[in-house]
Design a protein around this motif. Sequence first.
Motif, mmCIF file in Angstrom:
data_model
loop_
_atom_site.group_PDB
_atom_site.id
_atom_site.type_symbol
_atom_site.label_atom_id
_atom_site.label_comp_id
_atom_site.label_asym_id
_atom_site.label_seq_id
_atom_site.Cartn_x
_atom_site.Cartn_y
_atom_site.Cartn_z
ATOM 1 N N GLN A 137 -0.316 6.549 4.855
ATOM 2 C CA GLN A 137 1.007 6.354 5.442
ATOM 3 C C GLN A 137 0.942 6.304 6.968
ATOM 4 O O GLN A 137 1.647 5.522 7.604
ATOM 5 N N LYS B 12 9.563 5.144 8.610
ATOM 6 C CA LYS B 12 9.483 5.738 7.283
ATOM 7 C C LYS B 12 8.053 6.143 6.943
ATOM 8 O O LYS B 12 7.818 7.188 6.317
ATOM 9 N N SER B 13 7.091 5.332 7.338
ATOM 10 C CA SER B 13 5.689 5.647 7.053
ATOM 11 C C SER B 13 5.247 6.897 7.795
ATOM 12 O O SER B 13 4.587 7.772 7.217
ATOM 13 N N ARG C 230 -2.833 10.066 0.571
ATOM 14 C CA ARG C 230 -1.537 9.462 0.872
ATOM 15 C C ARG C 230 -1.137 9.606 2.334
ATOM 16 O O ARG C 230 -0.693 8.647 2.968
ATOM 17 N N ARG C 231 -1.279 10.777 2.919
ATOM 18 C CA ARG C 231 -0.792 11.007 4.282
ATOM 19 C C ARG C 231 -1.564 10.162 5.289
ATOM 20 O O ARG C 231 -0.981 9.654 6.262
ATOM 21 N N TYR D 270 -4.938 9.096 -5.067
ATOM 22 C CA TYR D 270 -4.031 8.515 -4.077
ATOM 23 C C TYR D 270 -3.243 9.601 -3.363
ATOM 24 O O TYR D 270 -3.017 9.527 -2.144
ATOM 25 N N SER E 242 6.843 9.866 6.160
ATOM 26 C CA SER E 242 6.176 10.187 4.904
ATOM 27 C C SER E 242 4.835 10.864 5.144
ATOM 28 O O SER E 242 4.444 11.778 4.412
ATOM 29 N N ALA E 243 4.117 10.407 6.177
ATOM 30 C CA ALA E 243 2.821 11.014 6.489
ATOM 31 C C ALA E 243 2.982 12.469 6.911
ATOM 32 O O ALA E 243 2.078 13.288 6.697
ATOM 33 N N SER F 55 0.826 -1.211 0.000
ATOM 34 C CA SER F 55 0.000 0.000 0.000
ATOM 35 C C SER F 55 0.859 1.259 0.000
ATOM 36 O O SER F 55 0.366 2.352 -0.286
ATOM 37 N N SER F 56 2.142 1.093 0.323
ATOM 38 C CA SER F 56 3.085 2.210 0.316
ATOM 39 C C SER F 56 4.014 2.057 -0.880
ATOM 40 O O SER F 56 4.918 1.225 -0.866
ATOM 41 N N LEU G 221 -0.274 2.924 7.884
ATOM 42 C CA LEU G 221 0.792 1.945 7.689
ATOM 43 C C LEU G 221 1.786 1.991 8.852
ATOM 44 O O LEU G 221 2.271 0.953 9.310
#
Length: 213
Positions: free
Chosen positions: A194, A94-95, A190-191, A186, A98-99, A23-24, A197
């Motif tokens: 993430q 990392k998730s 996305r945030r 997406y 990224s968020a 999903s990422s 995740l």
Amino acid sequence: MDQFFAYLPGILLAYSVFLVGVSSPGPNILAIIGTSMSVSRRSGVALALGVAFGSLTWGTLTALGLAAMLSTYASALMIIKCVGGLYLVWLAYKSFRSAACVHDLEAPDVGQEQQSSLRYAMRGYAVQMTNPKAALAWVATISLGLQPGSPPWVAVAIVLGIFLLSVAVHCLYAVAFSTPFMVAAYSRARRYIQAGLGVFFSIAGLKLLTDRS
């Protein structure tokens, strides 16, 4: 049958980690998205199949390596779980990072040239096989499904099951992201994706790190 249900939760957990992981978008998925958008959906699907077979290769090599190690050193499973747990915690970091960022999803520019489907499949295979993180991902995934004394069919079920999921999910990326609309949709979500995740990887990583069975 009782033995099957005893190992089923671990197998399903391994499947879940894979599904959450894809999903990422990483380099392989971004390559699929870029190919579908800039070349064609067919080329994107061919690239996706190459990635899936690369995943099967990594999974097979990892399972055989872990099986050989465990047959010689029974205590190695604890070390394997620690490595897998630390990798999942790193993915969680990392998730979350990224968020917290505001950048959008950026698919790489793979050019406009139209080549044969076989060439794109080979390119996808090469992308996956040259990604060293794929091996760590497989160590984490398989170690979630393995228990002390697990029969060989457990590792086989994990590898083959994830291969089939890999074919389905990567081809779905190629089809769905062949239009800019899906990329924009997406990017808007996305945030939140993430962040979710990050929570999942944190839980899965801590489970491996604290599992003493």
